[in-house]
Design an enzyme around this catalytic site. Structure first.
Site, mmCIF file in Angstrom:
data_model
loop_
_atom_site.group_PDB
_atom_site.id
_atom_site.type_symbol
_atom_site.label_atom_id
_atom_site.label_comp_id
_atom_site.label_asym_id
_atom_site.label_seq_id
_atom_site.Cartn_x
_atom_site.Cartn_y
_atom_site.Cartn_z
ATOM 1 N N TRP A 249 17.990 78.066 137.210
ATOM 2 C CA TRP A 249 17.071 77.143 137.954
ATOM 3 C C TRP A 249 15.758 77.408 138.144
ATOM 4 C CZ3 TRP A 249 18.029 72.654 141.145
ATOM 5 C CH2 TRP A 249 19.102 72.020 140.636
ATOM 6 N N TYR B 157 19.291 80.075 130.539
ATOM 7 C CA TYR B 157 19.714 79.046 131.681
ATOM 8 C C TYR B 157 19.243 79.665 132.959
ATOM 9 C CZ TYR B 157 22.200 76.082 134.106
ATOM 10 O OH TYR B 157 22.869 75.186 134.844
HETATM 11 N N1 LIG Z 1 31.830 80.984 139.890
HETATM 12 C C1 LIG Z 1 30.902 80.173 139.885
HETATM 13 N N2 LIG Z 1 29.654 80.308 139.064
HETATM 14 C C2 LIG Z 1 28.730 79.556 138.983
HETATM 15 C C3 LIG Z 1 28.832 78.222 139.695
HETATM 16 C C4 LIG Z 1 29.873 78.095 140.481
HETATM 17 O O1 LIG Z 1 30.218 77.082 141.143
HETATM 18 N N3 LIG Z 1 30.965 79.003 140.460
HETATM 19 N N4 LIG Z 1 27.817 77.418 139.507
HETATM 20 C C5 LIG Z 1 27.013 77.241 138.284
HETATM 21 C C6 LIG Z 1 25.978 76.342 138.328
HETATM 22 S S1 LIG Z 1 26.263 74.811 138.538
HETATM 23 C C7 LIG Z 1 24.716 76.827 137.998
HETATM 24 S S2 LIG Z 1 23.584 75.713 137.742
HETATM 25 C C8 LIG Z 1 24.279 78.196 137.814
HETATM 26 C C9 LIG Z 1 22.776 78.663 138.490
HETATM 27 O O2 LIG Z 1 22.586 79.813 137.937
HETATM 28 P P1 LIG Z 1 21.024 80.187 138.037
HETATM 29 O O3 LIG Z 1 20.167 79.273 137.646
HETATM 30 O O4 LIG Z 1 20.766 81.610 137.255
HETATM 31 O O5 LIG Z 1 20.831 80.696 139.639
HETATM 32 P P2 LIG Z 1 19.620 81.022 140.594
HETATM 33 O O6 LIG Z 1 19.945 81.909 141.374
HETATM 34 O O7 LIG Z 1 18.953 79.635 140.814
HETATM 35 O O8 LIG Z 1 18.597 81.710 139.185
HETATM 36 C C10 LIG Z 1 17.080 81.463 139.076
HETATM 37 C C11 LIG Z 1 16.706 82.867 139.204
HETATM 38 O O9 LIG Z 1 15.072 82.352 138.742
HETATM 39 C C12 LIG Z 1 14.201 83.405 139.538
HETATM 40 N N5 LIG Z 1 12.964 82.369 139.474
HETATM 41 C C13 LIG Z 1 12.554 81.672 140.278
HETATM 42 N N6 LIG Z 1 11.426 81.253 140.308
HETATM 43 C C14 LIG Z 1 11.082 81.829 138.960
HETATM 44 C C15 LIG Z 1 9.769 81.796 138.081
HETATM 45 O O10 LIG Z 1 8.598 81.169 138.387
HETATM 46 N N7 LIG Z 1 9.612 82.606 136.989
HETATM 47 C C16 LIG Z 1 10.514 83.415 136.528
HETATM 48 N N8 LIG Z 1 10.551 84.318 135.753
HETATM 49 N N9 LIG Z 1 11.920 83.424 137.380
HETATM 50 C C17 LIG Z 1 11.753 82.742 138.589
HETATM 51 C C18 LIG Z 1 14.965 83.405 140.773
HETATM 52 O O11 LIG Z 1 14.329 84.426 141.282
HETATM 53 C C19 LIG Z 1 16.393 83.625 140.312
HETATM 54 O O12 LIG Z 1 16.830 84.862 140.221
HETATM 55 O O13 LIG Z 1 25.265 79.297 138.318
HETATM 56 C C20 LIG Z 1 26.584 78.709 137.930
HETATM 57 N N10 LIG Z 1 27.538 79.670 138.240
HETATM 58 N N1 LIG Z 2 22.441 73.987 149.077
HETATM 59 C C1 LIG Z 2 22.685 74.093 147.668
HETATM 60 N N2 LIG Z 2 22.644 72.821 146.831
HETATM 61 C C2 LIG Z 2 22.820 72.921 145.853
HETATM 62 C C3 LIG Z 2 23.272 73.921 144.930
HETATM 63 C C4 LIG Z 2 23.191 75.321 145.602
HETATM 64 O O1 LIG Z 2 23.368 76.618 145.133
HETATM 65 N N3 LIG Z 2 23.185 75.318 147.090
HETATM 66 N N4 LIG Z 2 23.470 73.945 143.477
HETATM 67 C C5 LIG Z 2 23.085 72.813 142.987
HETATM 68 C C6 LIG Z 2 23.684 72.674 141.728
HETATM 69 S S1 LIG Z 2 22.891 73.400 140.210
HETATM 70 C C7 LIG Z 2 24.892 71.973 141.197
HETATM 71 S S2 LIG Z 2 25.425 71.794 139.755
HETATM 72 C C8 LIG Z 2 25.456 71.301 142.379
HETATM 73 C C9 LIG Z 2 26.752 71.358 142.471
HETATM 74 O O2 LIG Z 2 27.575 70.520 143.094
HETATM 75 P P1 LIG Z 2 29.219 70.419 143.030
HETATM 76 O O3 LIG Z 2 29.555 71.217 141.687
HETATM 77 O O4 LIG Z 2 29.623 69.389 143.261
HETATM 78 O O5 LIG Z 2 29.216 71.682 144.287
HETATM 79 P P2 LIG Z 2 30.484 72.727 144.795
HETATM 80 O O6 LIG Z 2 29.812 73.153 145.947
HETATM 81 O O7 LIG Z 2 30.842 73.572 143.442
HETATM 82 O O8 LIG Z 2 31.703 71.942 144.848
HETATM 83 C C10 LIG Z 2 31.838 70.822 145.732
HETATM 84 C C11 LIG Z 2 33.231 70.611 146.469
HETATM 85 O O9 LIG Z 2 34.287 70.771 145.746
HETATM 86 C C12 LIG Z 2 35.184 71.676 146.165
HETATM 87 N N5 LIG Z 2 36.301 71.854 145.276
HETATM 88 C C13 LIG Z 2 36.447 73.157 144.414
HETATM 89 N N6 LIG Z 2 37.337 72.934 143.835
HETATM 90 C C14 LIG Z 2 37.931 71.817 143.780
HETATM 91 C C15 LIG Z 2 39.166 71.309 143.226
HETATM 92 O O10 LIG Z 2 39.675 71.776 142.457
HETATM 93 N N7 LIG Z 2 39.326 70.106 143.778
HETATM 94 C C16 LIG Z 2 38.686 69.170 144.606
HETATM 95 N N8 LIG Z 2 39.116 68.141 144.919
HETATM 96 N N9 LIG Z 2 37.650 70.007 145.044
HETATM 97 C C17 LIG Z 2 37.243 71.270 144.831
HETATM 98 C C18 LIG Z 2 34.516 72.791 147.004
HETATM 99 O O11 LIG Z 2 35.014 73.040 147.950
HETATM 100 C C19 LIG Z 2 33.330 71.882 147.451
HETATM 101 O O12 LIG Z 2 33.417 71.599 148.860
HETATM 102 O O13 LIG Z 2 24.925 71.410 143.634
HETATM 103 C C20 LIG Z 2 23.501 71.489 143.794
HETATM 104 N N10 LIG Z 2 23.104 71.540 145.173
HETATM 105 MO MO LIG Z 3 24.328 73.589 138.620
#
Ligand SMILES: Nc1nc2c(c(=O)[nH]1)N[C@H]1C(S)=C(S)[C@@H](COP(=O)(O)OP(=O)(O)OC[C@H]3O[C@@H](n4cnc5c(=O)[nH]c(N)nc54)[C@H](O)[C@@H]3O)O[C@H]1N2
Ligand SMILES: Nc1nc2c(c(=O)[nH]1)N[C@H]1C(S)=C(S)[C@@H](COP(=O)(O)OP(=O)(O)OC[C@H]3O[C@@H](n4cnc5c(=O)[nH]c(N)nc54)[C@H](O)[C@@H]3O)O[C@H]1N2
Ligand SMILES: [Mo]
Length: 825
Positions: A154, A152
């Site tokens: 990004w 999994y």
């Molecule tokens: N506590 C907490 N944990 C969370 C979240 C949260 O809100 N709270 N959010 C969750 C969510 S929504 C998501 S989507 C995940 C995201 O988690 P990840 O998708 O694992 O996060 P990234 O940092 O985007 O990791 C992408 C990795 O791919 C590498 N990469 C980029 N391009 C390439 C390429 O071309 N080839 C290869 N081999 N590698 C490459 C980058 O250097 C990076 O290390 O995290 C989740 N974890």
């Molecule tokens: N710049 C930037 N943009 C991104 C990403 C990134 O890492 N960086 N990640 C991308 C990805 S993979 C995803 S999945 C999306 C994530 O999109 P979301 O999951 O919507 O993003 P978050 O920042 O986790 O949370 C949004 C808001 O929810 C609030 N929040 C936390 N807990 C609670 C709660 O219990 N109740 C309420 N009402 N609010 C709460 C947080 O403080 C935050 O302001 O964003 C995408 N866009």
């Molecule tokens: Mo995500």
């Protein structure tokens, strides 16, 4: 507790610079300017953070980067391409972990030193030989079930160089693998929503922003941070969503943000937005309280509930306490969620009297019982009766990939697939059935590693974890993204072989046995569209520089391994990089031609070095989600068993889960402020950062703009800080029963009392190999709980954690997150 957002609160905002960038980097570029730019050594490419113009000097070195599509707000992620390419933490050549190398004769008995070992450089030939041998051994001994290639993550933008797709394409052709289900983003919502609305909903285009601006009177930004999260898209950002936020600010529409933090979105909206801080994970009681008030005044839309929903009577009984003896009054709700009963009543009246759009984000379902929040949000919207009306109802994707930006008329660019488009002679699919049965919800990775063969419930099924012997991660970073990293670290010691493909020495790379240096997207040619919903542009992603060090494209690596496994012809389909791009572009061009959209031929498109913009579509501009269903629910039924909105689901009720019942309910989470023990009295939320995409870019100079005491910043309310003698800028330790991290204190009223905000994505930096190693950089997932949302979705619960915080009294340990491991300098 309700607070009116005031501009005075701006003084607490550190280094945000959000508004400063309007006009910076002169983002607007006409076609002529693009052509000129190319002549001047400017190259067009794209990343998740949008189309980019890259400036290159006469020696071919990247000097700067910026937006290639106009936008009013600065997107800091677009400015650090040079830093990404030349970063000191790039992996320079293939590496193998010393303990693994020493233990090769005994590889089935891992040495337990992953993540606490040095590395040895090897040649690409040695790396291929080693991997080939291990893959053959594992396949022969255990079959496809032994290999986890769910991988999994990004990765980077691009339709050809799609890291995990290429890994899985190779694995598919060479004998199979076990994958994953769902994702970390919407683990709970994407499983519950099909039962309720008949689609995953979270990845669907909501009502167009144009309609919202014209028709809505109230917009509720509920657990969403559009200003941050619209900086990126799964393909590439179309850079329009944040401009709509500015239009919203000027529109006179009443905007409310319900969030434990005053997010960057509320900051940009300024006085146009009322911030209502809510206790984390208590949105369901808040929504129930609003519904109770609607019913108390007979404001609920009985005609809508009757015609378009099933189960409203059951939910109504629950709200009134006929089911469990607890009436879900505003007073009851206030006690739990921290929003006053008076404010709850005010919200009910406001929503009832005005066309109201709920723009819901996803953090509120990334928590224990996270299925309930979106189900309850739909329930509330149904009680208001505005679903399918212009500017009313809900949208679950306004914050993500620029949802709500009108869809264009466009042909859609396809990706390279996991299976060859022509099918495959060598593709023996016997493995597919078992591997499909053994794939598991993505956030159950630690469970799978710790409990091979164990059974668990999921969405009405009983599933079984595979016995993982070999992991290959390509394009993701589980040692930031997964919860309870100390637990993952232990489970991670169990497989026999772990291979990681990465451009950088992330914590995941440091926890591997074999590490392959990957190119960044700036070192290869590719294509992307922008706007996952808008399909606004098609962008040539041009190679900007040659691969750095010995880095290779993932494509090249898997093509070579395919050759060794006798499936090269299937893997490449006889194409090289540019012929793949011409082939994929040819499909979009054909689709466009059918719709009478003029597009240049591939050669011309590629040579022009410019962003192609698809034409505006009236249908896209006027799009109202569920208008058809509202117009005629018999002709246009939903994909649910009843064809209606299921406020009560017989299907879910029949699953008989205690942690997910037949209708949306308040099920207290295992950890939250309502049950926090004395030793961990604070709730930690982990929102997504303004300066990163997850862990991507934490290693760049952007970090200088936000790091505090050279660590990830943590927001803490002044009262909580004062009680612990913590001052702004202090080095602090955050801890609970699962682990401990260092962070830098930002004392601010932007976060609710008893809540800490530590943004996700700081690189995990354990001080040693011990069970409770201190993370020196501030990765929140050391502290977050690793538990499924419920038996239904088994999504991640990264927002669920109670913690404590103290001033760090010891000597500040040296940060090593961005230092290559020993042996790799
Ligand atoms: N506590 C907490 N944990 C969370 C979240 C949260 O809100 N709270 N959010 C969750 C969510 S929504 C998501 S989507 C995940 C995201 O988690 P990840 O998708 O694992 O996060 P990234 O940092 O985007 O990791 C992408 C990795 O791919 C590498 N990469 C980029 N391009 C390439 C390429 O071309 N080839 C290869 N081999 N590698 C490459 C980058 O250097 C990076 O290390 O995290 C989740 N974890
Ligand atoms: N710049 C930037 N943009 C991104 C990403 C990134 O890492 N960086 N990640 C991308 C990805 S993979 C995803 S999945 C999306 C994530 O999109 P979301 O999951 O919507 O993003 P978050 O920042 O986790 O949370 C949004 C808001 O929810 C609030 N929040 C936390 N807990 C609670 C709660 O219990 N109740 C309420 N009402 N609010 C709460 C947080 O403080 C935050 O302001 O964003 C995408 N866009
Ligand atoms: Mo995500």
């Amino acid at each position: 507790m309700t607070k009116q957002h005031s501009s005075s609160r701006r003084s607490f905002i550190r280094n945000s610079g959000l508004l400063a960038g309007a006009g910076a980097l002169s983002p607007t570029m006409s076609a002529k300017a693009f052509a000129q730019a190319a002549k001047n050594g400017q190259i067009i490419t794209a990343a998740h953070w949008g189309p980019l113009v890259i400036n290159v000097d006469s020696s071919g070195k990247v000097t700067s980067s910026g937006p290639a599509v106009p936008a009013k707000l600065k997107n800091p992620l677009q400015t650090v391409v040079a830093d990404q390419i030349y970063n000191k933490v790039r992996i320079k050549q293939p590496m193998v972990r010393k303990g693994f190398l020493d233990n090769l004769d005994n590889v089935t008995q891992p040495d337990g030193k992953r993540g606490d070992d040095e590395f040895v450089p090897i040649s690409w030939k040695e790396a291929y030989d080693l991997i080939e041998k291990q893959l053959r051994r594992v396949r022969e001994a255990y079959g496809a079930d032994g290999i986890f290639a769910g991988s999994y993550g990004w990765r980077s933008s691009g339709v050809l160089h799609k890291a995990f797709t290429l890994l899985q394409r190779f694995m598919t052709l060479s004998g199979g693998y076990v994958g994953h289900l769902g994702d970390y983003s919407t683990g709970a919502a994407q499983v519950i929503m099909p039962h309720v609305m008949g689609t995953v909903e979270v990845y669907e285009q909501p009502t167009s922003w144009e309609v919202v601006l014209r028709e809505s009177k109230v917009v509720v930004i509920w657990s969403a941070n559009i200003a941050n999260s619209s900086q990126i898209a799964w393909s590439a950002s179309d850079c329009q969503g944040r401009d709509y936020l500015l239009k919203l600010k000027e529109s006179g529409i009443k905007v409310i943000a319900i969030d434990p933090t005053l997010s960057e979105t509320a900051e940009i909206l300024g006085d146009a937005c009322e911030w209502i801080p809510v206790n984390p994970t208590t949105d369901v009681p808040l929504m129930l309280g609003i519904c109770h008030e609607l019913m108390a005044n007979d404001w609920h839309d009985k005609a809508f509930l009757e015609k378009y929903c099933v189960g409203a009577d059951i939910v109504a009984d629950y709200i009134q306490g006929k089911e469990d003896g607890i009436a879900k009054t505003p007073e009851w709700a206030a006690e739990i969620c921290g929003v006053s009963a008076e404010k709850i009543r005010e919200l009910a009246k406001l929503f009832h009297e005005n066309r109201t759009m709920f723009m819901a984000g996803w953090a509120m379902q990334r928590q224990h019982h996270g299925e309930q929040t979106h189900w309850m949000l739909v329930t509330l919207a149904a009680f208001l009766g505005q679903i399918g009306l212009p500017g009313g109802g809900f949208g679950l994707s306004y914050h993500y990939s620029n949802g709500g930006v009108p869809e264009r008329k466009a042909g859609v660019l396809p990706n390279i697939g996991i299976t060859p488009s022509s099918g495959s002679s060598a593709n023996n699919k016997d493995w597919l059935l078992t591997a499909t049965e053994l794939s598991f919800p993505v956030a159950r990775i630690s469970d799978a590693l710790h409990n091979p063969g164990a059974q668990y419930p999921y969405n009405g099924q009983t599933r079984t974890y595979p016995h993982i012997r070999l992991i290959w991660w390509c394009g993701g970073n589980p040692f930031h993204h997964h919860q309870d990293l100390n637990r993952l670290r232990k489970g991670w010691q169990k497989p026999e072989v772990i291979i990681v493909s990465e451009p950088y020495w992330t914590a995941t790379a440091k926890h591997a046995d074999i590490v392959l240096p990957a190119t960044t997207s700036y070192e290869r040619n590719d294509l992307t569209m922008t706007g996952d919903y808008s399909n606004m542009h098609i962008v040539p992603m041009k190679k900007v520089v040659e691969p750095q060090g010995e880095a290779k494209d993932d494509y090249e690596v898997f093509a070579e391994l395919s050759r060794r496994f006798g499936v090269e012809a299937e893997f490449t389909e006889g194409r090289g990089e540019m012929s793949w791009l011409a082939h994929l572009y040819g499909q979009v061009e054909a689709a466009a031609r059918q719709q009478h959209i003029p597009m240049p031929r591939f050669r011309q498109f590629w040579d022009e070095n410019k962003v192609y913009e698809n034409p505006i579509s009236e249908r896209g501009v006027e799009w109202v989600r569920y208008a058809d269903f509202r117009k005629d629910p018999v002709l246009n039924p939903l994909g649910t068993p009843s064809g209606k909105i299921e406020l009560f689901s017989k299907t879910i009720e029949a699953m008989n889960y205690e942690d997910c019942r037949g209708h949306a309910s308040w099920l207290p989470p295992v950890e939250y402020l309502g049950n926090a023990p004395e030793e961990y009295p604070l709730h930690m939320v982990t929102p997504h950062s303004h300066y990163r995409l997850h862990s991507q870019l934490n290693q760049t100079s952007l970090r200088e703009q936000y790091a505090v005491a050279n660590r990830e910043p943590v927001w803490i309310h002044p009262e909580d800080a004062q009680a612990r003698d913590i001052a702004d800028g202090d080095l602090v330790r955050i801890y609970n029963g699962r682990g401990q991290v260092l962070a830098g204190a930002v004392v601010t009223e932007r976060v609710a009392k008893r809540v800490l905000a530590l943004h996700e994505g700081a690189w995990y930096d354990p001080a040693d190999g011990s069970d409770n190693a201190l993370c020196k950089n501030g990765c929140g997932n050391v502290l977050a709980i690793d538990r499924g949302t419920s038996s239904l979705a088994q999504g991640n619960t990264g927002q669920t954690a109670v913690v404590n915080i103290e001033k760090y009294s010891g000597e500040a340990p040296e940060l090593t997150a961005f230092t290559p491991p020993k042996g790799a300098a």
